[in-house]
Scaffold this motif. Sequence first.
Motif, PDB file in Angstrom:
ATOM      1  N   GLU A  54      29.454  23.239  39.667  1.00  0.00           N
ATOM      2  CA  GLU A  54      28.808  22.030  40.200  1.00  0.00           C
ATOM      3  C   GLU A  54      27.761  21.457  39.246  1.00  0.00           C
ATOM      4  OE1 GLU A  54      30.300  24.396  42.314  1.00  0.00           O
ATOM      5  OE2 GLU A  54      31.612  22.646  42.246  1.00  0.00           O
ATOM      6  N   SER A 107      32.978   8.511  47.550  1.00  0.00           N
ATOM      7  CA  SER A 107      34.134   9.418  47.513  1.00  0.00           C
ATOM      8  C   SER A 107      35.227   8.959  48.462  1.00  0.00           C
ATOM      9  CB  SER A 107      33.711  10.838  47.889  1.00  0.00           C
ATOM     10  OG  SER A 107      32.786  11.301  46.961  1.00  0.00           O
ATOM     11  N   TYR A 148      32.215  19.486  46.450  1.00  0.00           N
ATOM     12  CA  TYR A 148      31.305  19.392  47.586  1.00  0.00           C
ATOM     13  C   TYR A 148      32.191  19.123  48.797  1.00  0.00           C
ATOM     14  CZ  TYR A 148      27.607  18.769  44.086  1.00  0.00           C
ATOM     15  OH  TYR A 148      26.749  18.943  43.034  1.00  0.00           O
ATOM     16  N   LEU A 204      32.560  15.826  50.570  1.00  0.00           N
ATOM     17  CA  LEU A 204      33.100  14.648  49.889  1.00  0.00           C
ATOM     18  C   LEU A 204      34.633  14.623  49.900  1.00  0.00           C
ATOM     19  CD1 LEU A 204      30.782  14.346  46.728  1.00  0.00           C
ATOM     20  CD2 LEU A 204      30.431  13.500  49.070  1.00  0.00           C
ATOM     21  N   HIS A 252      30.023  11.814  42.894  1.00  0.00           N
ATOM     22  CA  HIS A 252      28.870  12.644  43.298  1.00  0.00           C
ATOM     23  C   HIS A 252      27.537  12.096  42.788  1.00  0.00           C
ATOM     24  CE1 HIS A 252      29.229  14.556  39.286  1.00  0.00           C
ATOM     25  NE2 HIS A 252      30.502  14.765  39.552  1.00  0.00           N
ATOM     26  N   ARG A 293      23.423  11.894  48.525  1.00  0.00           N
ATOM     27  CA  ARG A 293      24.591  12.444  49.220  1.00  0.00           C
ATOM     28  C   ARG A 293      25.291  11.401  50.107  1.00  0.00           C
ATOM     29  NH1 ARG A 293      24.811  18.186  50.966  1.00  0.00           N
ATOM     30  NH2 ARG A 293      22.551  18.089  50.813  1.00  0.00           N
ATOM     31  N   TYR A 350      22.161  15.331  43.180  1.00  0.00           N
ATOM     32  CA  TYR A 350      23.229  15.014  44.135  1.00  0.00           C
ATOM     33  C   TYR A 350      22.664  14.913  45.553  1.00  0.00           C
ATOM     34  CZ  TYR A 350      26.880  15.899  47.532  1.00  0.00           C
ATOM     35  OH  TYR A 350      27.683  15.821  48.637  1.00  0.00           O
ATOM     36  N   ARG A 369      33.246  18.275  40.575  1.00  0.00           N
ATOM     37  CA  ARG A 369      32.427  19.160  41.416  1.00  0.00           C
ATOM     38  C   ARG A 369      33.023  19.244  42.807  1.00  0.00           C
ATOM     39  NH1 ARG A 369      26.150  17.663  39.953  1.00  0.00           N
ATOM     40  NH2 ARG A 369      26.512  17.291  37.725  1.00  0.00           N
ATOM     41  N   ALA A 376      27.166   9.112  48.046  1.00  0.00           N
ATOM     42  CA  ALA A 376      28.290   9.859  47.458  1.00  0.00           C
ATOM     43  C   ALA A 376      29.445   9.964  48.454  1.00  0.00           C
ATOM     44  CB  ALA A 376      27.827  11.243  47.012  1.00  0.00           C
TER      45      ALA A 376
END
Length: 235
Positions: free
Chosen positions: A222, A131, A229, A232, A111, A124, A120, A227, A127
């Motif tokens: 988060e 991820s 999300y 992800l 993240h 993004r 974040y 976290r 990320a």
Amino acid sequence: MTYRLYYWPGLQGRGEFVRLALEDAGAAYEDVARGEGAKAIMDMVGSAGGRAPFAPPFLVDGETLISQTANILAYLGPRLGLAPPDEAGRAVAAGLQLTLADLVAEVHDTHHPIASSLRYEDQREAAKARSGDFLARRAPKYLGYFEKVLTGAGGAFMTAGGHTYVDLSMFQVLEGLAYAFPRHIGTNEGRWPALAALRQRVARRPRIALYLASERRIPFNETGIFRHYPELDAD
Ligand SMILES: N[C@@H](CCC(=O)N[C@@H](CS)C(=O)NCC(=O)O)C(=O)O
């Protein structure tokens, strides 16, 4: 002697690995910044001079100040009855804990792949790419490795001969991955049956079960390392 744990309030983070060991052993400890606020961390760092830790978590035991999660656990393990009895076994445990720390750092980077100092939302897209690779290649590589270690040690414990702080940390990593990536873990957990059994075994340990149900266990959120999300997560 009451141990004093210094870690950011409001998140599990790396402090949780230390909390789980202290809780499992029923040790007396104070989670200092939860009571006194984050300033207590700065004050301790400021007053420690050349012994100052680089970053939390750190532990104070009387006159001794210990930093680095894996190092704290290597220090606490024998004192809490959560380490292999022999030096060679303790070195093996330390190696496993450091490998878990490597995995934790990679989870953080899913993240925050560009910079911890950025939000974040400002990284993004990177990320998502990070991820995707983490779930496709790195997580299975680590989990496959730990599954092999566990089965090689007899299937019940991460190190031959019994329950240690490494089992507690492995539990925390599995819990965290399931929180952060529920779709991926839900689809794939059958690939690591011994780890799934370890996760259940640790959750049922009486002091751990009490801790998990208590207010001392900060819920995943988060601001931590693990976290959730949804964008992800992947199958
Ligand atoms: N390798 C260290 C990492 C410590 C660390 O990154 N701590 C974080 C919180 S989980 C922090 O506050 N870092 C501040 C920084 O890196 O500037 C450990 O495992 O304890």
